[in-house]
Design an enzyme around this catalytic site. Structure first.
Site, PDB file in Angstrom:
ATOM      1  N   GLU A 233       5.641  33.477  79.450  1.00 18.26           N
ATOM      2  CA  GLU A 233       7.007  33.704  78.979  1.00 18.26           C
ATOM      3  C   GLU A 233       7.656  32.491  78.322  1.00 18.26           C
ATOM      4  OE1 GLU A 233       7.443  32.641  83.429  1.00 18.26           O
ATOM      5  OE2 GLU A 233       5.965  33.484  82.057  1.00 18.26           O
TER       6      GLU A 233
ATOM      7  N   CYS B 154       1.523  33.337  87.973  1.00 14.49           N
ATOM      8  CA  CYS B 154       1.522  32.137  88.817  1.00 14.49           C
ATOM      9  C   CYS B 154       1.597  32.518  90.301  1.00 14.49           C
ATOM     10  CB  CYS B 154       2.665  31.206  88.398  1.00 14.49           C
ATOM     11  SG  CYS B 154       2.411  29.498  88.915  1.00 14.49           S
ATOM     12  N   TYR B 155       2.744  32.331  90.957  1.00  7.59           N
ATOM     13  CA  TYR B 155       2.857  32.716  92.370  1.00  7.59           C
ATOM     14  C   TYR B 155       2.504  34.192  92.536  1.00  7.59           C
ATOM     15  CZ  TYR B 155       4.862  33.549  96.998  1.00  7.59           C
ATOM     16  OH  TYR B 155       5.043  33.897  98.314  1.00  7.59           O
TER      17      TYR B 155
ATOM     18  N   SER C 124      40.378  38.831  75.353  1.00 10.99           N
ATOM     19  CA  SER C 124      40.648  37.415  75.076  1.00 10.99           C
ATOM     20  C   SER C 124      40.390  37.050  73.613  1.00 10.99           C
ATOM     21  CB  SER C 124      39.772  36.536  75.970  1.00 10.99           C
ATOM     22  OG  SER C 124      38.405  36.642  75.583  1.00 10.99           O
ATOM     23  N   GLY C 125      39.579  37.869  72.945  1.00 10.68           N
ATOM     24  CA  GLY C 125      39.157  37.517  71.597  1.00 10.68           C
ATOM     25  C   GLY C 125      37.820  36.811  71.579  1.00 10.68           C
ATOM     26  N   GLY C 126      37.275  36.531  72.782  1.00 12.36           N
ATOM     27  CA  GLY C 126      35.939  35.954  72.885  1.00 12.36           C
ATOM     28  C   GLY C 126      34.883  37.024  72.627  1.00 12.36           C
ATOM     29  N   VAL C 127      33.637  36.610  72.552  1.00 13.39           N
ATOM     30  CA  VAL C 127      32.553  37.534  72.197  1.00 13.39           C
ATOM     31  C   VAL C 127      32.455  38.701  73.187  1.00 13.39           C
ATOM     32  CG1 VAL C 127      30.077  37.777  71.797  1.00 13.39           C
ATOM     33  CG2 VAL C 127      31.240  35.671  71.129  1.00 13.39           C
ATOM     34  N   ASP C 128      32.397  38.395  74.481  1.00 16.92           N
ATOM     35  CA  ASP C 128      32.117  39.430  75.477  1.00 16.92           C
ATOM     36  C   ASP C 128      33.222  40.478  75.551  1.00 16.92           C
ATOM     37  OD1 ASP C 128      29.926  37.841  75.943  1.00 16.92           O
ATOM     38  OD2 ASP C 128      30.762  36.875  77.709  1.00 16.92           O
ATOM     39  N   SER C 129      34.475  40.039  75.699  1.00 15.08           N
ATOM     40  CA  SER C 129      35.565  41.018  75.823  1.00 15.08           C
ATOM     41  C   SER C 129      35.756  41.785  74.512  1.00 15.08           C
ATOM     42  CB  SER C 129      36.871  40.333  76.244  1.00 15.08           C
ATOM     43  OG  SER C 129      37.389  39.515  75.215  1.00 15.08           O
ATOM     44  N   SER C 130      35.473  41.138  73.387  1.00 16.03           N
ATOM     45  CA  SER C 130      35.609  41.817  72.092  1.00 16.03           C
ATOM     46  C   SER C 130      34.586  42.938  71.955  1.00 16.03           C
ATOM     47  CB  SER C 130      35.436  40.813  70.947  1.00 16.03           C
ATOM     48  OG  SER C 130      36.468  39.863  70.941  1.00 16.03           O
TER      49      SER C 130
ATOM     50  N   HIS D 194       2.209  30.476  82.558  1.00 14.38           N
ATOM     51  CA  HIS D 194       3.473  31.157  82.263  1.00 14.38           C
ATOM     52  C   HIS D 194       3.488  31.627  80.802  1.00 14.38           C
ATOM     53  CE1 HIS D 194       5.703  30.357  85.996  1.00 14.38           C
ATOM     54  NE2 HIS D 194       4.962  29.275  86.060  1.00 14.38           N
TER      55      HIS D 194
ATOM     56  N   LYS E 135      23.137  37.495  76.360  1.00 11.23           N
ATOM     57  CA  LYS E 135      24.128  37.113  75.344  1.00 11.23           C
ATOM     58  C   LYS E 135      23.674  37.458  73.927  1.00 11.23           C
ATOM     59  CE  LYS E 135      28.081  34.888  74.695  1.00 11.23           C
ATOM     60  NZ  LYS E 135      29.307  35.087  75.475  1.00 11.23           N
TER      61      LYS E 135
ATOM     62  N   GLY F 169       7.251  31.413  91.346  1.00 14.67           N
ATOM     63  CA  GLY F 169       8.219  31.001  92.369  1.00 14.67           C
ATOM     64  C   GLY F 169       7.870  29.636  92.926  1.00 14.67           C
TER      65      GLY F 169
END
Length: 515
Positions: free
Chosen positions: A173, A82-83, A225-231, A171, A371, A55
């Protein structure tokens, strides 16, 4: 099947999402909560381990964010980064001081113990780690021992001799710590004893069951919509509740070449959605946009018109109680104010964006996913790769890639030019390597010569960018040969364009889209 879980308490680090992603890459479910997440809720969550993130604050500052000290008495392994490590030190009786030399960037760390956290490493091995701190630990709390050091940090990592409490000053990660994933793996599996049971197959099973229990006998409506998420949402709900899903695909007339046909083919024929509703509202949207040139006004008009059309269709469906949305985990994180170091960044359009008058309950089956996980889920559900790996496309569509007023003629010109860009980028094997590639139609004309005739036609700008997440982007250094092919094809085959330019600005200072 219940997934093993790692809980990440966030103190505002820019890398917190990365921690969650790395843990999930190991096959273990991880979730981010604010640093002041109540202990009772931690018990309910039942994590195998707890990670305290980094942080921007200093534990020496007045009002610095702190975790409930009783988390160390739960018997759950804790790793402070770290923090988080400095906070463990402060809360358990050690001493933190301002460092005489701020340590930022790549650093060399020496392993002093190759048990548990550094299992698989060699004693006195020097490894590269990424540091980002201005405080350091002066003395460790009672019962702790130092297990790694660096030139500026005598205590680069520590552990409690008996309890499973660990801290690292670097870190693990980030990719700049090459063996960081190994260290996180040691914590998750060797120290926490977690099982790698988080995968898309098990997610489908669990989420489908939850969806059925939530929905009952009610119907669910989805704006597809045909986009990745809604599909992916459509495919998952179709598998879970079948005919109770009503997927409404609104053609706003602002889509790319062949896009309406592709969406219809995918969901009506391939995925066999029982209630796929196609609405051609092209004329309505074009009429509403007539004479409008301001980009913000275009966005607002398109948004209002979409809700109007969608609500009109929703009223025709009986027993609808739920609205499905493709909200993702980063959207959720960004839209939550943690009342501390992570201030509210933005209100995402998928979070809290439901029109109140629709009086529907939200169902967001992807809200726990990143994603890349959504793409894996889509493939597991049988969606075609051309849907799963398609480039991001703005909600207002081609309307914000036509600078100025949107007309049917300009849309047709832009579709053809944009299609050529996509075809050539794919032919060059770059489509999955770049973030976005598209054409923009400019509101200027230039003189040209075609054959023996003078032309006075439009200019197309080509935009190709590389990015990890769309937050920042760099313009792609395409070969001259590829740029030449794109330019020649557009000028020779798209009537109305006689000049092509290439956008070589990055984000920032520019945005990816032109409007």
């Amino acid at each position: 099947m219940k997934f093993d879980r790692i809980l990440i308490l966030d103190f505002g680090s820019q890398y917190t999402q990365l921690i969650a992603r790395r843990i999930r890459e190991l096959g273990v479910y991880s979730e981010i909560q604010p640093f002041n997440f109540p202990v009772e809720k931690i018990k309910e969550f039942g994590p195998r381990g707890i990670i305290l993130s980094g942080g921007p604050s200093s534990v020496l500052d007045e009002g610095a964010p702190v975790v409930d000290r009783s988390i160390f008495d739960l018997g759950i392994p804790v790793l402070g980064i770290c923090y988080g490590m400095q906070l463990i030190t402060r809360l358990l009786g050690g001493e933190v001081e301002y460092s005489p030399a701020r340590e930022y960037g790549k650093s060399e760390m020496i392993i002093l113990s190759n048990e548990d956290l550094f299992s698989g490493f060699s004693l006195n091995e020097r490894i590269t780690v990424w540091m980002s701190h201005s405080d350091r630990i002066k003395s460790v709390p009672e019962g702790f021992e130092v297990i790694a050091k660096s030139e500026n940090s005598p205590v680069a990592a520590f552990r409690h001799r008996e309890r499973k409490i660990f801290g690292v000053q670097f870190h693990p990660e980030v990719v700049h710590t090459p063996r960081g994933k190994e260290i996180l793996s040691n914590f998750v599996f060797k120290i926490c004893g977690a099982e790698a049971n988080w995968n898309m197959s098990s997610f489908i099973e669990e989420e489908s069951k939850r969806i059925r229990e939530t929905v009952g006998k009610s119907n669910v409506i989805l704006a597809l919509s045909g986009g990745v998420d809604s599909s992916v949402v459509a495919a998952l709900l179709n598998r879970s509740i079948g005919s109770q899903l009503y997927a409404v695909f609104v053609n706003n007339g602002l889509l790319r070449k062949g896009e309406p046909e592709q969406v219809i083919e995918t969901f009506e024929n391939r995925m066999k959605l029982k209630n796929f509703i196609y609405v051609d509202a092209s004329e309505e949207f074009l009429d509403a946009l007539r004479g409008v040139v301001d980009p913000e006004e275009k966005r607002k008009i398109i948004g209002r018109k979409f809700i109007e059309v969608f609500e009109r269709e929703a009223k025709k469906i009986e027993n609808v109680e739920f609205l499905a949305q493709g909200t993702l985990y980063p959207d959720v994180i960004e839209s939550v104010s943690f009342k501390g170091p992570s201030a509210k960044i933005k209100s995402h359009h998928n979070v809290g964006g439901l029109p109140e008058k629709m009086n529907l309950k939200l169902i967001e089956p992807l809200r726990e996913l990143f994603k890349d996980e959504v793409r894996k889920l889509g493939l597991e559900l049988g969606l075609p790769e051309e849907i799963i790996y398609r480039h991001p496309f703005p909600g207002p569509g081609l309307a914000i890639r036509i600078i100025g007023e949107v007309t049917e003629e300009d849309l047709n010109i832009l579709r053809e030019a944009d299609d050529i860009v996509t075809e050539e980028i794919k032919a060059a094997g770059l489509y999955r390597k770049v973030w976005q590639a598209f054409a923009v139609l400019l509101p200027v004309r230039s003189v040209g010569v075609m054959g023996d005739e003078r032309t006075y036609e439009r200019v197309a700008a080509i935009r190709v960018v590389e990015s990890k997440d769309g937050m920042t982007a760099d313009w792609s250094k395409l070969s001259y040969d590829l740029l030449e092919r794109i330019s020649n094809r557009i000028v020779n085959t798209v009537k109305g364009i006689n000049r092509v330019v290439y956008d070589i600005t990055s984000k920032p200072p520019s945005t990816i889209e032109w409007e």
